[in-house]
Structure formats: C-alpha cells, structure tokens
Scaffold this motif. Structure first.
Motif, PDB file in Angstrom:
ATOM      1  N   TRP A 167      25.303 -48.093  56.667  1.00  0.00           N
ATOM      2  CA  TRP A 167      26.096 -49.520  55.961  1.00  0.00           C
ATOM      3  C   TRP A 167      27.677 -49.200  55.447  1.00  0.00           C
ATOM      4  O   TRP A 167      28.138 -48.318  54.400  1.00  0.00           O
ATOM      5  N   SER A 168      28.800 -49.918  55.277  1.00  0.00           N
ATOM      6  CA  SER A 168      29.840 -50.203  54.944  1.00  0.00           C
ATOM      7  C   SER A 168      30.485 -51.307  54.655  1.00  0.00           C
ATOM      8  O   SER A 168      29.460 -52.305  54.847  1.00  0.00           O
ATOM      9  N   ARG A 169      31.713 -51.352  53.312  1.00  0.00           N
ATOM     10  CA  ARG A 169      31.672 -52.529  52.838  1.00  0.00           C
ATOM     11  C   ARG A 169      32.848 -52.308  52.402  1.00  0.00           C
ATOM     12  O   ARG A 169      33.486 -51.692  52.169  1.00  0.00           O
TER      13      ARG A 169
ATOM     14  N   TRP B 256      26.675 -54.495  47.868  1.00  0.00           N
ATOM     15  CA  TRP B 256      26.906 -53.414  47.554  1.00  0.00           C
ATOM     16  C   TRP B 256      25.886 -52.410  47.226  1.00  0.00           C
ATOM     17  O   TRP B 256      25.498 -52.996  45.985  1.00  0.00           O
ATOM     18  N   PRO B 257      25.247 -52.145  47.810  1.00  0.00           N
ATOM     19  CA  PRO B 257      23.937 -51.149  47.465  1.00  0.00           C
ATOM     20  C   PRO B 257      24.379 -49.955  46.790  1.00  0.00           C
ATOM     21  O   PRO B 257      25.388 -50.455  46.430  1.00  0.00           O
ATOM     22  N   VAL B 258      22.994 -49.789  45.671  1.00  0.00           N
ATOM     23  CA  VAL B 258      23.349 -48.741  44.473  1.00  0.00           C
ATOM     24  C   VAL B 258      22.496 -48.027  45.296  1.00  0.00           C
ATOM     25  O   VAL B 258      21.221 -48.225  45.393  1.00  0.00           O
ATOM     26  N   LEU B 259      22.716 -46.954  44.727  1.00  0.00           N
ATOM     27  CA  LEU B 259      22.095 -45.204  45.370  1.00  0.00           C
ATOM     28  C   LEU B 259      22.632 -44.326  45.004  1.00  0.00           C
ATOM     29  O   LEU B 259      24.306 -44.154  44.470  1.00  0.00           O
TER      30      LEU B 259
ATOM     31  N   HIS C 278      26.937 -48.614  39.726  1.00  0.00           N
ATOM     32  CA  HIS C 278      27.929 -48.309  40.361  1.00  0.00           C
ATOM     33  C   HIS C 278      28.880 -47.273  39.471  1.00  0.00           C
ATOM     34  O   HIS C 278      29.820 -47.142  40.051  1.00  0.00           O
ATOM     35  N   GLY C 279      28.534 -46.502  37.649  1.00  0.00           N
ATOM     36  CA  GLY C 279      28.908 -45.773  37.748  1.00  0.00           C
ATOM     37  C   GLY C 279      30.703 -45.784  35.975  1.00  0.00           C
ATOM     38  O   GLY C 279      30.893 -44.550  36.189  1.00  0.00           O
ATOM     39  N   ALA C 280      30.258 -46.681  35.546  1.00  0.00           N
ATOM     40  CA  ALA C 280      30.460 -47.306  34.156  1.00  0.00           C
ATOM     41  C   ALA C 280      30.244 -45.975  32.991  1.00  0.00           C
ATOM     42  O   ALA C 280      29.124 -45.123  33.408  1.00  0.00           O
TER      43      ALA C 280
ATOM     44  N   ASP D 226      38.253 -49.495  52.087  1.00  0.00           N
ATOM     45  CA  ASP D 226      36.364 -49.597  52.332  1.00  0.00           C
ATOM     46  C   ASP D 226      36.042 -48.501  51.671  1.00  0.00           C
ATOM     47  O   ASP D 226      36.051 -47.330  51.626  1.00  0.00           O
ATOM     48  N   ILE D 227      34.433 -48.929  51.903  1.00  0.00           N
ATOM     49  CA  ILE D 227      33.487 -47.673  51.593  1.00  0.00           C
ATOM     50  C   ILE D 227      32.260 -47.475  52.247  1.00  0.00           C
ATOM     51  O   ILE D 227      32.453 -48.512  53.702  1.00  0.00           O
ATOM     52  N   HIS D 228      32.106 -46.224  52.948  1.00  0.00           N
ATOM     53  CA  HIS D 228      31.247 -45.741  54.350  1.00  0.00           C
ATOM     54  C   HIS D 228      30.209 -44.955  53.402  1.00  0.00           C
ATOM     55  O   HIS D 228      30.711 -43.884  53.081  1.00  0.00           O
ATOM     56  N   CYS D 229      29.013 -45.292  53.756  1.00  0.00           N
ATOM     57  CA  CYS D 229      27.944 -44.758  53.077  1.00  0.00           C
ATOM     58  C   CYS D 229      27.035 -43.931  54.612  1.00  0.00           C
ATOM     59  O   CYS D 229      27.052 -44.656  55.739  1.00  0.00           O
TER      60      CYS D 229
END
Ligand SMILES: Nc1nc2c(c(=O)[nH]1)N[C@H]1C(S)=C(S)[C@@H](COP(=O)(O)O)O[C@H]1N2
Ligand SMILES: [Mo]
Length: 199
Positions: free
Chosen positions: A81-83, A28-31, A146-148, A74-77
C-alpha cells in the motif's frame, strides 16, 4: 519548489508517484511487530551514540525545543500500500546529527527504538534533507500506534525503515541489519527498484 518553507520529498514531484507493485490507500494502516510500547515523555530520552566525538542524551523537553521542519512525503509500505500527501513536522535528521561531531569512520546510522527494535541506514540515506524525526502528522501529534512521541520518517525508502517510538541513533563503521532486515527484508528498500526482500 514552492517557497512555503515545506521540504518536498523529491518523489512527490514525479509525474507518476506510485512505485511498481503498489496500490493507493487513503487510510493509514498500522503495522509493527509486537505490542505498542508505553512511552512516557517524562522518561523518554533520545541518545546519540557510537562513532561520535562525545555522545549526547536529550530529554523530551530538550529535543522538542530544537528547530522543527515540515516535510511533505508519500508513504510506500512493502506490503504494497502507498499513501500520498503526508505532512510531517519534526526535527530533520541533519539538525539532530549536528548536535554531535560524527567521526569520519562512521558510514551507517543505526536507528534505535523501544523494545530493542533497530533499523539500519547508510549515513547518506539518513542525512537526506527529507528525513525527519516526526512529532506530528498532518498537523496532529502522532498517535501511540503510529509511533508517539517520536518516529523516524525516511520518505524515499519502504516504510519499515521509518522506525516508530525512536530512542536514538548510533553511528557505526560497519553495517548492522536491523529487525526487519534480519527477517528477510531488503537491506536498503528502494520502492522504485522494488527492493522488497533479500531472499
Ligand atoms: N519500532 C518499530 N517501528 C516500526 C516497525 C516495528 O515493527 N517497530 N515496523 C515498521 C513497518 S514494517 C512499517 S510498514 C511501518 C508502519 O508504520 P505505521 O503503523 O505508522 O503505518 O512502521 C515501521 N516502523
Ligand atoms: Mo511494513
């Protein structure tokens, strides 16, 4: 639809879950732009503003006392990358919006986050049933990077719409491109149409 109370984002039920031009990652990359803001839940508030009959400000305690849902997505950046297979727990965008009376002129939801970050969504995209203000990912509280304490998750659009460190929603009649949209990302960002950049 399995009857386990989990809201399944419809893209997770596609035969091919990976949009064009994307590669799978199990990491899970951090961007994000800038540094991770210091968020103190004792100070944190969530503000509903703009074209509403009467605005509302919730404390972290009030926000987290509201009914929560679990969303599978699903995540699509846009960086390709997709997770797959993410489980989010938090408040549905609809439940949050139902706390106020949104005026009929409102057509857009502007998501506000720490440090002045914003992202824009058509109100219809914002109110899809799989859109969630997440407190947890895969059963664990969100980490600061990740946004907490709270991030938005908009499963059907590229992940830049999923603002981290959210502080509120403003309802507007006119569209207002946010941070990444003003920096050249597409105004909407549908990964299945490869709506990556605006120019
Ligand atoms: N507040 C804020 N939220 C943000 C961003 C940002 O710069 N600031 N970047 C977005 C982008 S471009 C991406 S790809 C995702 C990355 O989320 P992640 O670090 O949890 O993978 O966060 C989005 N949310
Ligand atoms: Mo991104």
């Amino acid at each position: 639809m399995k009857d386990d109370g989990v809201i399944r984002s419809p893209d997770t039920e596609r035969e091919n879950r990976v949009p064009p031009g994307q590669s799978l990652t199990s990491q899970w990359p951090v961007l994000h732009y800038g540094s991770i803001p210091k968020m103190d839940t004792a100070e944190w508030t969530f503000t509903l503003s703009g074209l509403v009959a009467s605005g509302k400000v919730l404390s972290y305690q009030e926000f987290t006392a509201l009914e929560q849902v679990v969303v599978f997505s699903d995540i699509h950046c846009v960086t390709r990358w997709s997770r797959l297979d993410n489980l989010w727990q938090g408040l549905s965008s609809r439940a949050v919006t139902d706390l106020v009376k949104v005026l009929s002129q409102a057509k857009f939801a502007i998501i506000h986050a720490a440090g002045g970050f914003t992202t824009n969504l058509k109100i219809d995209d914002f109110l899809q049933p799989d859109v969630v203000f997440a407190l947890k990912h895969d059963g664990q509280p969100l980490s600061p990077e990740h946004g907490a304490p709270v991030r938005l998750v908009v499963p059907r659009l590229y992940f830049w719409k999923s603002a981290k460190w959210v502080t509120g929603v403003e309802f507007t009649a006119d569209d207002r491109p946010g941070f990444w949209e003003s920096a050249g990302y597409h105004n909407r960002g549908d990964p299945w149409k490869e709506e990556r950049y605006s120019r």
